[in-house]
Design a protein around this motif. Structure first.
Motif, PDB file in Angstrom:
ATOM      1  N   LEU A  69       0.831  -1.200   0.000  1.00  0.00           N
ATOM      2  CA  LEU A  69       0.000   0.000   0.000  1.00  0.00           C
ATOM      3  C   LEU A  69       0.869   1.255   0.000  1.00  0.00           C
ATOM      4  CD1 LEU A  69      -2.742   1.358   0.106  1.00  0.00           C
ATOM      5  CD2 LEU A  69      -2.826   0.919   2.576  1.00  0.00           C
ATOM      6  N   ALA A  70       1.978   1.214   0.742  1.00  0.00           N
ATOM      7  CA  ALA A  70       2.903   2.355   0.746  1.00  0.00           C
ATOM      8  C   ALA A  70       3.466   2.593  -0.649  1.00  0.00           C
ATOM      9  CB  ALA A  70       4.039   2.107   1.743  1.00  0.00           C
ATOM     10  N   ASP A  71       3.832   1.518  -1.340  1.00  0.00           N
ATOM     11  CA  ASP A  71       4.335   1.656  -2.711  1.00  0.00           C
ATOM     12  C   ASP A  71       3.287   2.290  -3.624  1.00  0.00           C
ATOM     13  OD1 ASP A  71       6.724   0.508  -1.986  1.00  0.00           O
ATOM     14  OD2 ASP A  71       6.238  -1.490  -2.766  1.00  0.00           O
ATOM     15  N   ALA A  72       2.006   1.900  -3.423  1.00  0.00           N
ATOM     16  CA  ALA A  72       0.928   2.471  -4.242  1.00  0.00           C
ATOM     17  C   ALA A  72       0.765   3.962  -3.964  1.00  0.00           C
ATOM     18  CB  ALA A  72      -0.375   1.734  -3.978  1.00  0.00           C
ATOM     19  N   LEU A  73       0.848   4.345  -2.699  1.00  0.00           N
ATOM     20  CA  LEU A  73       0.752   5.765  -2.339  1.00  0.00           C
ATOM     21  C   LEU A  73       1.877   6.559  -3.012  1.00  0.00           C
ATOM     22  CD1 LEU A  73      -0.055   5.524   1.494  1.00  0.00           C
ATOM     23  CD2 LEU A  73      -1.657   6.097  -0.331  1.00  0.00           C
ATOM     24  N   VAL A  74       3.084   6.014  -2.963  1.00  0.00           N
ATOM     25  CA  VAL A  74       4.230   6.708  -3.568  1.00  0.00           C
ATOM     26  C   VAL A  74       4.071   6.800  -5.079  1.00  0.00           C
ATOM     27  CG1 VAL A  74       6.710   6.552  -4.001  1.00  0.00           C
ATOM     28  CG2 VAL A  74       5.830   6.134  -1.707  1.00  0.00           C
ATOM     29  N   SER A  75       3.636   5.691  -5.699  1.00  0.00           N
ATOM     30  CA  SER A  75       3.525   5.700  -7.159  1.00  0.00           C
ATOM     31  C   SER A  75       2.463   6.696  -7.627  1.00  0.00           C
ATOM     32  CB  SER A  75       3.209   4.299  -7.692  1.00  0.00           C
ATOM     33  OG  SER A  75       1.915   3.883  -7.302  1.00  0.00           O
ATOM     34  N   VAL A  76       1.349   6.787  -6.909  1.00  0.00           N
ATOM     35  CA  VAL A  76       0.304   7.753  -7.285  1.00  0.00           C
ATOM     36  C   VAL A  76       0.773   9.174  -6.996  1.00  0.00           C
ATOM     37  CG1 VAL A  76      -2.057   8.539  -6.805  1.00  0.00           C
ATOM     38  CG2 VAL A  76      -1.581   6.093  -7.032  1.00  0.00           C
ATOM     39  N   ALA A  77       1.497   9.362  -5.882  1.00  0.00           N
ATOM     40  CA  ALA A  77       2.020  10.695  -5.559  1.00  0.00           C
ATOM     41  C   ALA A  77       3.035  11.157  -6.597  1.00  0.00           C
ATOM     42  CB  ALA A  77       2.651  10.682  -4.167  1.00  0.00           C
ATOM     43  N   ASN A  78       3.784  10.207  -7.171  1.00  0.00           N
ATOM     44  CA  ASN A  78       4.819  10.563  -8.156  1.00  0.00           C
ATOM     45  C   ASN A  78       4.264  10.859  -9.545  1.00  0.00           C
ATOM     46  OD1 ASN A  78       6.865  10.415  -6.294  1.00  0.00           O
ATOM     47  ND2 ASN A  78       7.433   8.310  -6.790  1.00  0.00           N
ATOM     48  N   LEU A  79       2.994  10.525  -9.771  1.00  0.00           N
ATOM     49  CA  LEU A  79       2.368  10.893 -11.041  1.00  0.00           C
ATOM     50  C   LEU A  79       2.212  12.405 -11.121  1.00  0.00           C
ATOM     51  CD1 LEU A  79      -0.549   8.257 -11.212  1.00  0.00           C
ATOM     52  CD2 LEU A  79       1.573   8.230 -12.552  1.00  0.00           C
ATOM     53  N   SER A  80       2.137  12.928 -12.309  1.00  0.00           N
ATOM     54  CA  SER A  80       1.852  14.354 -12.463  1.00  0.00           C
ATOM     55  C   SER A  80       0.388  14.609 -12.118  1.00  0.00           C
ATOM     56  CB  SER A  80       2.117  14.794 -13.902  1.00  0.00           C
ATOM     57  OG  SER A  80       1.156  14.210 -14.770  1.00  0.00           O
ATOM     58  N   PRO A  81       0.037  15.822 -11.699  1.00  0.00           N
ATOM     59  CA  PRO A  81      -1.372  16.146 -11.455  1.00  0.00           C
ATOM     60  C   PRO A  81      -2.249  15.842 -12.663  1.00  0.00           C
ATOM     61  CG  PRO A  81       0.030  17.886 -10.604  1.00  0.00           C
ATOM     62  CD  PRO A  81       0.921  16.951 -11.360  1.00  0.00           C
ATOM     63  N   THR A  82      -1.693  16.039 -13.852  1.00  0.00           N
ATOM     64  CA  THR A  82      -2.460  15.748 -15.071  1.00  0.00           C
ATOM     65  C   THR A  82      -2.741  14.256 -15.200  1.00  0.00           C
ATOM     66  OG1 THR A  82      -1.422  17.634 -16.180  1.00  0.00           O
ATOM     67  CG2 THR A  82      -2.466  15.980 -17.586  1.00  0.00           C
ATOM     68  N   ALA A  83      -1.759  13.433 -14.862  1.00  0.00           N
ATOM     69  CA  ALA A  83      -1.947  11.979 -14.941  1.00  0.00           C
ATOM     70  C   ALA A  83      -2.975  11.504 -13.916  1.00  0.00           C
ATOM     71  CB  ALA A  83      -0.615  11.267 -14.725  1.00  0.00           C
ATOM     72  N   ARG A  84      -2.905  12.060 -12.691  1.00  0.00           N
ATOM     73  CA  ARG A  84      -3.900  11.687 -11.670  1.00  0.00           C
ATOM     74  C   ARG A  84      -5.298  12.120 -12.118  1.00  0.00           C
ATOM     75  NH1 ARG A  84       0.398  12.977  -8.097  1.00  0.00           N
ATOM     76  NH2 ARG A  84      -0.272  15.175  -7.981  1.00  0.00           N
ATOM     77  N   ALA A  85      -5.387  13.319 -12.677  1.00  0.00           N
ATOM     78  CA  ALA A  85      -6.679  13.807 -13.174  1.00  0.00           C
ATOM     79  C   ALA A  85      -7.194  12.924 -14.302  1.00  0.00           C
ATOM     80  CB  ALA A  85      -6.551  15.254 -13.649  1.00  0.00           C
ATOM     81  N   GLY A  86      -6.267  12.375 -15.099  1.00  0.00           N
ATOM     82  CA  GLY A  86      -6.653  11.476 -16.191  1.00  0.00           C
ATOM     83  C   GLY A  86      -7.289  10.196 -15.669  1.00  0.00           C
ATOM     84  N   LEU A  87      -6.693   9.629 -14.600  1.00  0.00           N
ATOM     85  CA  LEU A  87      -7.280   8.440 -13.979  1.00  0.00           C
ATOM     86  C   LEU A  87      -8.680   8.752 -13.461  1.00  0.00           C
ATOM     87  CD1 LEU A  87      -4.220   7.157 -11.879  1.00  0.00           C
ATOM     88  CD2 LEU A  87      -5.089   6.144 -13.992  1.00  0.00           C
ATOM     89  N   GLY A  88      -8.788   9.905 -12.791  1.00  0.00           N
ATOM     90  CA  GLY A  88     -10.083  10.303 -12.247  1.00  0.00           C
ATOM     91  C   GLY A  88     -11.107  10.564 -13.336  1.00  0.00           C
TER      92      GLY A  88
END
Length: 408
Positions: A361-380
């Protein structure tokens, strides 16, 4: 002019108390908007919404209140089989005959005593399985904080043997007696025409526990994405929104927050709050506790998070919180358990991890945090498009209406 179809909508509570109540009340609004005459049946309660039919509601049962042995014995009898509820629903059905009855949560307050009365009156009955009560006496297939299926095959004595309900021999004994009575009278199996499972996982689990697959309809929960606006700003935190209870995997999440050095906000209250506060302090984790938040505040908190995290370690059904996160344009990190994997498309709308694994779960938090805001917005955005296509109120209403018509 033809008279509108009438729906008898049944639930213990007639106010927004939790997820089941929200589904129940949204269901009523949806069918009223479609021209149906909806008659509610619930328990009397000071917080109830006003209703022209409230005189037919059953008397309130207040757990933990004052009262001697006789009072408590009467209350226990009502929990198992309410004669009052059976009488009142007969009166209501005769006053306002419905085309179909749709029950949500009835145990411990209204009780399934009403189901036989509905069958005797010739009313088709549908029930939504918000939990696993029709299979597991303790609702959750959870015992001692771990997933449990010991009662499979009718071995329901285990609910008392392992004190599965509130770790109490008295309460677990009452639940065992309740289950014995309900099963001997066939109050669920012989009266319910169709069960609705909001997740494929619950459908399959109930079939595995002996329910006829032909009597279970998969109808997922819905959300009106038009009522949610993705915020333009993004914060630097992850959020969990819900009850702070042991089965939710929050100790694992706090450990993961400490390992990943990510900011975490826990929104909600519950029995684990003080233990989680101590754990966060001991681990030096950056965790904020907000307590209960009103809907607008909660929407803003989730909408500005990097992602919603659902670290559950029990058989979740179909969490509406996931749909809400998508409607707000946010990705979701969830565990591979229960119905959660059906709602999180790995690396498309979020990330899936194994339950109870803080390092993963920690690895998942880091991997999502390391995405760009645009990439996170794309997933959403992919999640938001998904709920608009597959989890809309219109689809939910049509699927449910088709089920009603098949029983007519």
């Amino acid at each position: 002019m033809t008279r509108p179809q009438r729906l008898l909508a049944i639930n213990n509570y007639f106010y927004r108390r939790g997820g089941a109540e929200s589904v129940f009340l949204d269901h009523i609004d949806m069918f009223e908007a479609a021209g149906w005459d909806v008659v509610p049946f619930a328990m009397q309660h000071p917080a109830n919404l006003p209703s022209a039919w409230s005189d037919y509601f059953v008397s309130e049962i207040e757990y933990g209140g004052a009262g001697g042995p006789v009072t408590k014995a009467r209350q226990a009898a009502k929990v198992i089989f309410s004669l009052e509820a059976r009488r009142k629903i007969r009166e209501l059905v005769r006053r306002a005959p419905p085309a179909v009855a749709h029950a949500h949560n009835v145990y411990h307050h209204i009780s399934p005593s009403i189901f036989g009365a509905l069958k005797a009156e010739g009313v088709p009955l549908v029930m939504t399985a918000h939990d696993l009560k029709v299979a597991c006496p303790a609702y959750k297939m959870l015992s001692g904080g771990r997933v449990c299926e010991r009662c499979h095959g009718g071995r329901i004595h285990n609910v008392l043997l392992h004190r599965c309900v509130k770790d109490s021999a008295v309460v677990s004994g009452l639940v065992l007696m309740e289950t014995l009575v309900h099963r001997s009278l066939g109050l669920y199996r012989d009266t319910i025409d169709r069960l609705i499972a909001p997740s494929r996982f619950y459908r399959d689990k109930l079939v595995a526990w002996g329910w006829d697959a032909n009597r279970i309809a998969y109808i997922p929960n819905c959300i009106d994405a038009s009522q949610f606006t993705p915020p333009s700003d993004e914060g630097d935190y992850f959020v969990y929104a819900g009850r702070l209870a042991p089965e939710k995997g929050l100790a694992t999440l706090v450990h993961a927050a400490a390992l990943s050095r990510q900011r975490l906000v826990l929104a909600g209250g519950g029995p684990e709050e003080q233990a989680l506060r101590r754990l966060a302090q001991d681990l030096g984790a950056d965790v904020a506790f907000t307590g209960h938040l009103d809907k607008p505040e909660l929407k803003r908190l989730i909408g500005e998070a990097r992602a919603l995290v659902l670290p559950s370690e029990w058989y979740e059904n179909a969490p509406v919180s996931i749909l809400e996160a998508y409607a707000l344009g946010r990705p979701v990190i969830g565990t591979r358990i229960g119905g959660i994997p059906e709602l999180v498309a790995h690396n498309q709308t979020g990330v899936l991890v194994e339950p109870g694994n803080p390092s993963m779960l920690a690895d998942a938090l880091v991997s999502v945090a390391n995405l760009s805001p645009t990439a996170r917005a794309g997933l959403g955005a992919t999640g938001r498009d998904w709920v608009r296509r597959e989890f809309s109120p219109e689809l939910y209403r049509d699927r449910t209406m088709d089920l009603y018509e098949a029983l007519g």
